[in-house]
Design a protein around this motif. Sequence first.
Motif, PDB file in Angstrom:
ATOM      1  N   ALA A 130       0.830  -1.210   0.000  1.00 12.81           N
ATOM      2  CA  ALA A 130       0.000   0.000   0.000  1.00 12.81           C
ATOM      3  C   ALA A 130       0.862   1.256   0.000  1.00 12.81           C
ATOM      4  N   ASP A 131       1.916   1.253   0.804  1.00  9.68           N
ATOM      5  CA  ASP A 131       2.805   2.417   0.866  1.00  9.68           C
ATOM      6  C   ASP A 131       3.526   2.633  -0.461  1.00  9.68           C
ATOM      7  N   GLU A 132       3.929   1.542  -1.094  1.00  8.57           N
ATOM      8  CA  GLU A 132       4.640   1.652  -2.376  1.00  8.57           C
ATOM      9  C   GLU A 132       3.706   2.188  -3.459  1.00  8.57           C
ATOM     10  N   LEU A 133       2.469   1.708  -3.479  1.00 12.26           N
ATOM     11  CA  LEU A 133       1.504   2.231  -4.449  1.00 12.26           C
ATOM     12  C   LEU A 133       1.231   3.707  -4.208  1.00 12.26           C
ATOM     13  N   ALA A 134       1.133   4.118  -2.949  1.00  8.89           N
ATOM     14  CA  ALA A 134       0.908   5.532  -2.637  1.00  8.89           C
ATOM     15  C   ALA A 134       2.080   6.378  -3.100  1.00  8.89           C
ATOM     16  N   ALA A 135       3.308   5.877  -2.919  1.00  8.64           N
ATOM     17  CA  ALA A 135       4.486   6.610  -3.370  1.00  8.64           C
ATOM     18  C   ALA A 135       4.515   6.712  -4.889  1.00  8.64           C
ATOM     19  N   PHE A 136       4.109   5.650  -5.566  1.00  9.41           N
ATOM     20  CA  PHE A 136       4.049   5.664  -7.028  1.00  9.41           C
ATOM     21  C   PHE A 136       3.014   6.668  -7.515  1.00  9.41           C
ATOM     22  N   HIS A 137       1.859   6.702  -6.855  1.00 12.45           N
ATOM     23  CA  HIS A 137       0.819   7.669  -7.211  1.00 12.45           C
ATOM     24  C   HIS A 137       1.320   9.096  -7.007  1.00 12.45           C
ATOM     25  N   ALA A 138       2.018   9.334  -5.906  1.00 13.01           N
ATOM     26  CA  ALA A 138       2.540  10.675  -5.630  1.00 13.01           C
ATOM     27  C   ALA A 138       3.538  11.127  -6.692  1.00 13.01           C
ATOM     28  N   ALA A 139       4.227  10.166  -7.327  1.00 10.03           N
ATOM     29  CA  ALA A 139       5.186  10.488  -8.384  1.00 10.03           C
ATOM     30  C   ALA A 139       4.517  10.671  -9.740  1.00 10.03           C
ATOM     31  N   GLY A 140       3.202  10.439  -9.798  1.00 14.44           N
ATOM     32  CA  GLY A 140       2.465  10.618 -11.045  1.00 14.44           C
ATOM     33  C   GLY A 140       1.995   9.327 -11.681  1.00 14.44           C
ATOM     34  N   GLY A 141       2.253   8.190 -11.048  1.00 14.22           N
ATOM     35  CA  GLY A 141       1.845   6.907 -11.603  1.00 14.22           C
ATOM     36  C   GLY A 141       0.366   6.636 -11.423  1.00 14.22           C
ATOM     37  N   ARG A 142      -0.227   5.984 -12.401  1.00 13.06           N
ATOM     38  CA  ARG A 142      -1.659   5.704 -12.332  1.00 13.06           C
ATOM     39  C   ARG A 142      -2.008   4.246 -12.583  1.00 13.06           C
ATOM     40  N   SER A 143      -1.057   3.427 -13.054  1.00 13.16           N
ATOM     41  CA  SER A 143      -1.330   2.014 -13.282  1.00 13.16           C
ATOM     42  C   SER A 143      -0.072   1.188 -13.062  1.00 13.16           C
ATOM     43  N   VAL A 144      -0.264  -0.026 -12.557  1.00 21.20           N
ATOM     44  CA  VAL A 144       0.831  -0.979 -12.366  1.00 21.20           C
ATOM     45  C   VAL A 144       0.370  -2.334 -12.902  1.00 21.20           C
ATOM     46  N   VAL A 145       1.206  -2.953 -13.714  1.00 22.02           N
ATOM     47  CA  VAL A 145       0.931  -4.310 -14.189  1.00 22.02           C
ATOM     48  C   VAL A 145       1.790  -5.267 -13.372  1.00 22.02           C
TER      49      VAL A 145
END
Length: 296
Positions: free
Chosen positions: A34-49
């Motif tokens: 959850a923390d890693e996804l939140a950090a990715f979102h904060a960097a501008g990420g919107r999808s992960v495969v």
Amino acid sequence: MAPERLGVCDAHDHLFLRSPQLPGQELDSAQAAADELAAFHAAGGRSVVQWTPHGMGRQAGRLPELSGAAGVHVVAATGLHQAVHYGPESLERLRAEGLAGVFVRELTEGIGRCGVRAGLIKVAGGFHGLDAHARWTMAAAAEAHRATGAPIAVHLELGTAALDVLDLLCGEWDVPPHRVILGHLNRSPDLAVHRKAAETGAFLAFDGPSRAHHATDWRMPDAVRSLADAGFGDRLLLGGDTTTAGARSVRGGPGMPHLLRGVRSRLQLALGEGVGAELTERMLTVNAGRAFAVEW
């Protein structure tokens, strides 16, 4: 969902992963994911495969909640990795059950009893070749692709055997090349092989920047530039491939955000103002949408 809704996409990564080949480095913490996804979102990420296949701790039932909380789309995988990641009993059970049927069920009905459906099939080659296990899993992947349309994503061991994989999947088993995604090509910087693979129509994933010991960051711009100059900019994808707990950004490693905070800017700078920005954004958005889109 429509392909354009993927947004900025990490085309190959892992929120959860477990293997006897990675003792003590399991990705099994829901909070860390959850923390890693939140950090990715904060960097501008919107999808992960997530390329984690069958039997490697996918925790598919947790993905919807994690996705919703972070505001990041997550695509799950079916498929099978190299034999070293499984016990012999597991492989025998899958042989008895019928591997292609397992893949189709997870693509169309759901993984286990959680109801989460996979969106791609992940398989793996070997180092400079394909053993009997790889041929078995790829035959099942081709059958499942024909039944569903799902793309086939391939782990290339240290970036090798790309052309062997294409000969098998596309030559022998008639999988359309644009439904094949070749992973880890940046780990074997053979530009001639890259170009031959791109000429078939397959997608090429440069997906290892979180694995710093592969020195992939500084090799990647030359490969991307070479392929783009040859007219294959629409075949290229970017991913992080975080496979150990220590590689997560929330544990002090580069993790998923490095793809957008480090790799993207490096590529843009190396490829030149204007051209670099346009190509990099296309790799992260439009290309990913095309590579993973399926008319189910």
